[in-house]
Design a protein around this motif. Structure first.
Motif: not given
Length: 299
Positions: A10, A12, A21, A23, A25, A145
């Motif tokens: 993550r 920001e 922001t 994110e 995965k 991130a």
């Protein structure tokens, strides 16, 4: 350093006019695939975002979720569709007539609020948005991130590395037992064959030449010899550890090498004319399978 393909990161960034922001995965995947979901006004940056990720991550499926907001004076305007608003106004009058309430007065303020909420009556028109000016801010959050994702993948990779070394050493130990046991199998075969022949021939008062017995034993020894397979498997174990120490992505190399592990183990199993050897091979194959499952999670 060994890296897992799974992880989360993550990042920001926020200032007076812009906030974002990011994110990420990552999960197992045979190849490298990046799926990006981002606000429409950042679409021109999608290719740069993808290339930035691919510079660092070489394997796995990466889902990227980006939320961003920007505020700038004069950057957005509201446009009222007057014709559509008038059409809604007339429709309300017609509804009143249809239900027999044509003479009923409509509260003007309430009608205005109702029509203003109707779809497409008021539209937001975005002005010019300079993506070049926000790219450094997007990149800052994106790299944060990516770094967090890589850190998690490296931590998981460290755990897997320890497990790989442990299991490779177990295989080497069992292979050493096989190597020590192998000559005894031929010797035991010779003793059993000699005993059986002597018992059988004694019943018929016949003798057999020692050379013939040795010839049969030699044929058996050649057919069941696993020396080459042991040497190759030892070499594979050594190469396995060298690959683990590499700084480059090694998942595909390990996947191929584990297939060679299995090939040699299967050949030893097919030649092992001995219960103890067969049991040891089963134990080796069990460890190989555990490594193979883990290799599927390596970048």
């Amino acid at each position: 350093m060994l890296k897992s393909m799974t992880g989360f990161g993550r990042g920001e960034y926020e200032d007076d006019n812009f906030s974002i922001t990011v994110e990420m995965k990552a999960v197992n995947h045979r190849y490298n695939e990046v799926a990006i979901r981002l606000p429409r006004f950042l679409n021109p940056l999608e290719d740069r975002i993808r290339k930035t990720i691919l510079k660092t991550i070489s394997r796995g499926r990466i889902d990227v979720f980006i939320n961003a907001d920007y505020t700038a004076s004069g950057n957005c305007t509201l446009k009222v569709d007057k014709n559509l608003a008038a059409a809604y106004h007339n429709a309300l009058r017609e509804v009143g007539e249809a239900v027999g309430a044509a003479e009923t007065g409509i509260n003007a303020a309430a009608e205005i609020l109702y029509i203003a909420r109707c779809q497409d009556v008021i539209n937001v028109k975005e002005g010019f948005f300079d993506v070049e000016s926000v790219w450094p801010k997007v990149e800052l959050a994106l790299r944060q991130a990516v770094d967090n994702l890589v850190a998690m993948r490296e931590a998981e990779g460290g755990n897997i590395y320890g497990d790989f070394i442990y299991r490779a050493d177990l295989i080497a130990e069992k292979l050493a037992l096989i190597e020590a046991r192998s000559p005894m199998v031929v010797e035991e075969y010779q003793n059993k064959l000699s005993e059986r022949l002597n018992n059988l021939l004694a019943e018929h008062n016949v003798t057999v030449e020692p050379e013939r017995l040795l010839q049969e034993v030699a044929i058996f020894a050649d057919r069941t010899s696993i020396t080459e397979e042991i040497v190759r498997l030892k070499s594979h174990i050594k190469q396995f550890k060298l690959i683990l120490a590499s700084d480059q992505p090694v998942g595909r190399k390990l996947d191929f090498l584990i297939q060679e592990f299995n090939r040699e183990a299967n050949t030893i199993a097919s030649k092992a004319n001995d219960y103890t050897l067969a049991q040891l091979v089963v134990e080796i194959k069990a460890e190989i399978e555990k490594i193979r499952e883990q290799v599927q999670n390596i970048e």
